[in-house]
Structure formats: structure tokens, C-alpha cells
Design a protein around this motif. Sequence first.
Motif, PDB file in Angstrom:
ATOM      1  N   LEU A  12     -13.058   0.353   9.791  1.00 27.25           N
ATOM      2  CA  LEU A  12     -12.747   1.078  11.023  1.00 27.25           C
ATOM      3  C   LEU A  12     -12.547   2.560  10.706  1.00 27.25           C
ATOM      4  N   PHE A  13     -13.435   3.386  11.266  1.00 29.62           N
ATOM      5  CA  PHE A  13     -13.288   4.839  11.155  1.00 29.62           C
ATOM      6  C   PHE A  13     -12.701   5.325  12.473  1.00 29.62           C
ATOM      7  N   ALA A  14     -11.387   5.509  12.480  1.00 26.88           N
ATOM      8  CA  ALA A  14     -10.671   5.886  13.701  1.00 26.88           C
ATOM      9  C   ALA A  14     -10.254   7.347  13.590  1.00 26.88           C
ATOM     10  N   PHE A  15     -10.513   8.117  14.621  1.00 30.04           N
ATOM     11  CA  PHE A  15     -10.244   9.557  14.586  1.00 30.04           C
ATOM     12  C   PHE A  15      -9.170   9.922  15.612  1.00 30.04           C
ATOM     13  N   VAL A  16      -8.203  10.703  15.161  1.00 24.73           N
ATOM     14  CA  VAL A  16      -7.205  11.276  16.058  1.00 24.73           C
ATOM     15  C   VAL A  16      -7.457  12.774  16.115  1.00 24.73           C
ATOM     16  N   GLU A  17      -7.900  13.252  17.248  1.00 20.62           N
ATOM     17  CA  GLU A  17      -8.220  14.679  17.413  1.00 20.62           C
ATOM     18  C   GLU A  17      -9.064  15.202  16.245  1.00 20.62           C
ATOM     19  N   GLY A  18     -10.096  14.423  15.889  1.00 16.18           N
ATOM     20  CA  GLY A  18     -11.046  14.855  14.863  1.00 16.18           C
ATOM     21  C   GLY A  18     -10.645  14.527  13.437  1.00 16.18           C
ATOM     22  N   ARG A  19      -9.435  14.018  13.237  1.00 11.23           N
ATOM     23  CA  ARG A  19      -9.004  13.670  11.873  1.00 11.23           C
ATOM     24  C   ARG A  19      -9.097  12.168  11.660  1.00 11.23           C
ATOM     25  N   LEU A  20      -9.572  11.780  10.471  1.00  8.32           N
ATOM     26  CA  LEU A  20      -9.819  10.369  10.164  1.00  8.32           C
ATOM     27  C   LEU A  20      -8.532   9.685   9.717  1.00  8.32           C
ATOM     28  N   LEU A  21      -8.299   8.494  10.240  1.00  3.21           N
ATOM     29  CA  LEU A  21      -7.137   7.713   9.811  1.00  3.21           C
ATOM     30  C   LEU A  21      -7.481   6.955   8.532  1.00  3.21           C
ATOM     31  N   ILE A  22      -6.741   7.235   7.489  1.00  8.46           N
ATOM     32  CA  ILE A  22      -6.953   6.526   6.222  1.00  8.46           C
ATOM     33  C   ILE A  22      -5.650   5.855   5.782  1.00  8.46           C
ATOM     34  N   ARG A  23      -5.812   4.895   4.871  1.00  8.30           N
ATOM     35  CA  ARG A  23      -4.652   4.334   4.172  1.00  8.30           C
ATOM     36  C   ARG A  23      -4.567   5.045   2.843  1.00  8.30           C
ATOM     37  N   GLU A  24      -3.387   5.357   2.418  1.00  5.98           N
ATOM     38  CA  GLU A  24      -3.243   6.042   1.143  1.00  5.98           C
ATOM     39  C   GLU A  24      -2.246   5.251   0.309  1.00  5.98           C
ATOM     40  N   VAL A  25      -2.711   4.720  -0.829  1.00  3.24           N
ATOM     41  CA  VAL A  25      -1.833   3.959  -1.712  1.00  3.24           C
ATOM     42  C   VAL A  25      -1.862   4.620  -3.081  1.00  3.24           C
ATOM     43  N   ASP A  26      -0.733   5.065  -3.559  1.00  3.47           N
ATOM     44  CA  ASP A  26      -0.622   5.796  -4.831  1.00  3.47           C
ATOM     45  C   ASP A  26      -1.595   6.977  -4.879  1.00  3.47           C
ATOM     46  N   GLY A  27      -1.722   7.675  -3.761  1.00  7.49           N
ATOM     47  CA  GLY A  27      -2.586   8.853  -3.716  1.00  7.49           C
ATOM     48  C   GLY A  27      -4.063   8.550  -3.566  1.00  7.49           C
ATOM     49  N   GLU A  28      -4.450   7.251  -3.526  1.00 11.19           N
ATOM     50  CA  GLU A  28      -5.857   6.870  -3.391  1.00 11.19           C
ATOM     51  C   GLU A  28      -6.153   6.555  -1.936  1.00 11.19           C
ATOM     52  N   PRO A  29      -7.086   7.296  -1.308  1.00 12.05           N
ATOM     53  CA  PRO A  29      -7.395   7.015   0.090  1.00 12.05           C
ATOM     54  C   PRO A  29      -8.370   5.842   0.222  1.00 12.05           C
ATOM     55  N   SER A  30      -8.230   5.078   1.295  1.00 13.81           N
ATOM     56  CA  SER A  30      -9.229   4.059   1.609  1.00 13.81           C
ATOM     57  C   SER A  30      -9.356   3.963   3.119  1.00 13.81           C
ATOM     58  N   VAL A  31     -10.493   3.392   3.539  1.00 11.00           N
ATOM     59  CA  VAL A  31     -10.752   3.232   4.965  1.00 11.00           C
ATOM     60  C   VAL A  31     -10.188   1.878   5.386  1.00 11.00           C
ATOM     61  N   PRO A  32      -9.368   1.822   6.433  1.00 16.25           N
ATOM     62  CA  PRO A  32      -8.740   0.547   6.791  1.00 16.25           C
ATOM     63  C   PRO A  32      -9.729  -0.469   7.348  1.00 16.25           C
ATOM     64  N   ALA A  33      -9.437  -1.737   7.132  1.00 19.25           N
ATOM     65  CA  ALA A  33     -10.164  -2.819   7.806  1.00 19.25           C
ATOM     66  C   ALA A  33      -9.653  -2.903   9.243  1.00 19.25           C
ATOM     67  N   ALA A  34     -10.540  -3.311  10.133  1.00 25.22           N
ATOM     68  CA  ALA A  34     -10.172  -3.367  11.556  1.00 25.22           C
ATOM     69  C   ALA A  34      -8.944  -4.242  11.774  1.00 25.22           C
ATOM     70  N   GLY A  35      -8.848  -5.328  10.985  1.00 24.58           N
ATOM     71  CA  GLY A  35      -7.730  -6.245  11.161  1.00 24.58           C
ATOM     72  C   GLY A  35      -6.383  -5.658  10.755  1.00 24.58           C
ATOM     73  N   LEU A  36      -6.397  -4.547  10.014  1.00 21.69           N
ATOM     74  CA  LEU A  36      -5.150  -3.916   9.578  1.00 21.69           C
ATOM     75  C   LEU A  36      -4.633  -2.895  10.586  1.00 21.69           C
ATOM     76  N   ALA A  37      -5.418  -2.653  11.633  1.00 19.33           N
ATOM     77  CA  ALA A  37      -5.016  -1.638  12.599  1.00 19.33           C
ATOM     78  C   ALA A  37      -5.042  -2.201  14.019  1.00 19.33           C
ATOM     79  N   PRO A  38      -4.312  -3.314  14.238  1.00 19.40           N
ATOM     80  CA  PRO A  38      -4.346  -3.905  15.571  1.00 19.40           C
ATOM     81  C   PRO A  38      -3.635  -2.988  16.568  1.00 19.40           C
TER      82      PRO A  38
END
Length: 265
Positions: A12-38
Motif C-alpha cells: 500500500l502506497f498511501a500519501f498524505v498531502e504528497g508524502r508517502l506513509l512508510i514503516r520505519e524499524v531501526d531506521g530502515e524504511p519499508s512499504v506497509p502491507a495493506a493489512g497493516l493499515a486498516p
Amino acid sequence: MAPSSPAPDDLLFAFVEGRLLIREVDGEPSVPAAGLAPGLFQSDASLIRVATVDGRGVWAGAVDPAAELGAELTPVGLRSLFGRLPDHLMAAAGRSSQLVDWYLGHAFCGRCGTPTVVSPSETARVCPSCGALHFPRVTPAVIMVVERDDQLLLAHSARFPTSFYSALAGFVEPGETLEQAVAREVMEEVGIELADLRYFGSQSWPFPSQLMVGFFASYKAGEIRLQEDEITDARWFSPNDLPELPGPFSIARRLIEDFLNRQTA
Ligand SMILES: [Zn+2]
């Protein structure tokens, strides 16, 4: 038939006012799975199916700025993710960003003002009143390095956020070929006449929706004369005397590196 809503492990590439929502774990970004962003989206109807990556569906959408994001997700500017997300995910993020921009920008028909609907058969929004089709728009721009013997022409633009020098660039105008755009831009911005134009390559540049088409050209005639409202400085640089250069993920940098590699070969 293509699914109409995401599976839980789709990306899921979700944008808030043009900015991408990512998950960040220990400084490593990843793109969330749709099921993680209900609950990010009020319904799946506003989600756009973008692509398939690594066997997973890719979906994009704009999140209401007032929505509750949850602690897991952080909005981040796309440019800052170059080199932090793998190239194929950056490409999917760029495509997602442009499709979300198109989706939001054509909610109403530009010809008659009627609310549009998404076409079931192609990537377009259709006007139910006048029939106009509104497709995502890609804007071609040219970017070029001019060579003169063992030197290259780089410029600092008034628009650059820091003091680096880069290749000249500009948008293609209606009715122009790419070659004409290169010649016109270089003449307008620095007063140099070109010979021997060579295609280099291209890059999708989703800020917001350019296709950058890169060229090399040889110097033919003229002295540097700045178009001062656009260009604050332009000079011929030797490989051993270079200014600060643009970031490594830009086609500008690839053009410059290609030139430098040929000088040392
Ligand atoms: Zn219309």
C-alpha cells in the motif's frame, strides 16, 4: 478480472498531502502491507491498482490529512527515500504518486465541470456528461550536458536549494521535438549554439510528473550569456576542477558521470 480491493499482504502506497506513509524499524524504511493499515481509507473505492511487484499487488491512494495514522506509519517525502528503498519500490512509489496526483486532480471534468468517474477499462477518469477522458499526464522535459573539448557546461539555477551545479534542463513546449527543445533551452539560458546532439537515456521524475530525457551535445558557437532570472551562474568545468554536483539518483548526475568516465578512459 483484476481484484477491486487489496489483499492483506498487497503493498500500500498511501500519501498524505504528497508524502508517502512508510514503516520505519531501526531506521530502515519499508512499504506497509495493506493489512497493516486498516481504516486508513474510508472505502477501497478510492484506491488505485498500480502494478504488481514481487508477486504482490500494489495499491495507491490519498489519505485524508485528518485521518488517524497510528504510531506505525510516518509520512516521508519521496525524494528522501532515494537510496533507502530498493529501486523497484522507488519506481512503484513514483508511479503511485503520479496516479494519486492524477486521481485527485481530475475529480471534476476540466471541460464542463461535471464530477468524473473512474473508467472500468483503462487508467482514465471519464466525464459522464460530455464524454471527455482524463488520462494521467506525463510532462516531457529535456536535460543536457554540453561538451567543449575536455570541459562540460554546468549551471546553477535560481531554483536549486543548495549551491550545486547541474546540467541545463527545461520543459518541452507544444509543437517541439526533443532536439528542438534542447537547442532552444541552451540558447535561451546560456546563449550557446549546439552541434551533434546524442541521446543518453531517460528517467521518470515524479515531482510531480516529469519524464526527463537526457542528451549530450557538442559546443558549436557563442559565449556564455546568462538568462539571469533563471540561471545565476554557468561555467565550463574541467574534470579536475568540479563544483558540488547533484545527488547520485538523478539523471543529471548520471550524465555528468558518463562524461567524466569518458575523459579518464
Ligand atoms: Zn465533461
